[in-house]
Enzyme design. Structure first.
Site, PDB file in Angstrom:
ATOM      1  N   HIS A  51     -12.532  -2.465   5.945  1.00  0.00           N
ATOM      2  CA  HIS A  51     -11.097  -2.774   5.820  1.00  0.00           C
ATOM      3  C   HIS A  51     -10.290  -2.301   7.024  1.00  0.00           C
ATOM      4  O   HIS A  51      -9.769  -3.112   7.776  1.00  0.00           O
ATOM      5  CB  HIS A  51     -10.556  -2.154   4.518  1.00  0.00           C
TER       6      HIS A  51
ATOM      7  N   HIS B 160      -6.052  -2.182  11.440  1.00  0.00           N
ATOM      8  CA  HIS B 160      -7.390  -2.776  11.364  1.00  0.00           C
ATOM      9  C   HIS B 160      -8.064  -2.757  12.736  1.00  0.00           C
ATOM     10  O   HIS B 160      -8.206  -3.798  13.377  1.00  0.00           O
ATOM     11  CB  HIS B 160      -7.292  -4.221  10.853  1.00  0.00           C
TER      12      HIS B 160
ATOM     13  N   HIS C 124      -1.553   2.611   8.803  1.00  0.00           N
ATOM     14  CA  HIS C 124      -2.728   1.840   8.392  1.00  0.00           C
ATOM     15  C   HIS C 124      -2.847   0.625   9.306  1.00  0.00           C
ATOM     16  O   HIS C 124      -1.874  -0.111   9.494  1.00  0.00           O
ATOM     17  CB  HIS C 124      -2.605   1.381   6.940  1.00  0.00           C
TER      18      HIS C 124
ATOM     19  N   GLU D  31       0.823  -1.212   0.000  1.00  0.00           N
ATOM     20  CA  GLU D  31       0.000   0.000   0.000  1.00  0.00           C
ATOM     21  C   GLU D  31       0.862   1.269   0.000  1.00  0.00           C
ATOM     22  O   GLU D  31       0.407   2.348   0.382  1.00  0.00           O
ATOM     23  CB  GLU D  31      -0.962  -0.025   1.186  1.00  0.00           C
TER      24      GLU D  31
END
Length: 273
Positions: free
Chosen positions: A214, A144, A142, A119
């Protein structure tokens, strides 16, 4: 093995903080297997010796042209690497990359030829925007977060600012420490340029963005700041779910109460730097 961190206390402190945050992500259950990514601008810690280091892997394309990043250096978590391993050995599970003069490719210079996160286009597009706007923010995260991802499966919370309103209303500290709320990006293919572009639009108004079904992307002055932004929002999501589990829709703070917090503490309505 000699490391680029040897004798560079400032750079080592940044990487040590990355390792600390990686451990928190694993402990919270936000980084299953190889889930999640971290990128930090470390250009200010690169001395002449660092800048003269040769590439240790073939040049790779970013997929975007990012003019603000020419000659900049970033620590990036490696693709396929686990946060729990990065917490113990950050330079074996991530690498430092240099952006090439074409602003569209990068090369790894240290410590190991660990390919960066898949990413990377999203992370570097955000870093390009932060530099372009003169921001003091240097880190992108990033991850989760379980409760926030769960809320993104409910259509109500994907409409307008409804998720921000609910999260702010659960506890005053969330409004105080995440005053820009959370932006929502509709589901998109992970690692795609389209997802990167959509995230970039939302990060102009928010420090934390939620990718539907996501995870989150956050920016901060350092990686701990980006983690804290995400953590306070997830705490509110947890409070909301605990109240729902007791059988009722929580009342939350009133709009008047939230405005009082904003006014008394002079909370910013846009990124402070």
């Amino acid at each position: 093995m000699k490391s680029i961190l040897d004798g560079r206390d400032g750079l080592k402190a940044v990487i040590d903080q990355v390792a600390e945050v990686a451990g928190y992500l694993w402990e919270k259950g936000w980084a299953e297997r190889n889930g999640g990514n971290i990128t930090v601008n470390v250009t200010e810690f690169m001395d002449d010796e660092c800048k003269a280091l040769p590439a240790i892997a073939p040049v790779k394309q970013i997929g975007l042209v990012l003019p603000q990043l020419k000659g900049k250096y970033f620590y990036c978590k490696g693709t396929g690497k686990r946060m729990r391993d990065l917490a113990r050995n950050p330079m074996q599970n991530g690498s430092i990359v240099r952006i090439c003069d074409d602003c569209a490719s990068y090369e790894i210079i240290a410590d190991c030829p660990v390919a960066p996160t898949s990413e990377l286009p999203t992370h570097l597009a955000l870093q390009n925007y932060l530099l372009e706007t003169g921001s003091c923010y240097k880190a992108t995260l990033h991850t989760h977060p379980i409760e926030l991802v769960a809320m993104s499966h409910i259509k109500r919370f994907l409409q307008g600012d409804e998720m921000t309103r609910v999260l702010w209303s659960m506890i005053p500290e969330t409004l105080a420490f995440a005053p820009l709320g959370i932006g929502i990006v509709p589901y998109g293919l992970p690692s795609s340029v389209e997802l990167a572009n959509a995230t970039l639009e939302k990060i102009k108004e928010h420090d934390v963005v939620l990718w539907e079904k996501h995870g989150t992307v956050a920016v901060g002055q350092d990686i701990m700041d980006a983690f804290d932004q995400t953590d306070v929002l997830c705490k509110s999501a947890n409070i909301y779910m605990c109240a729902r589990n007791m059988g009722s829709e929580p009342d939350g703070m009133t709009a008047e109460a939230m405005k009082e917090v904003q006014d008394v503490f002079n909370l910013p309505k846009k990124r402070p730097c």
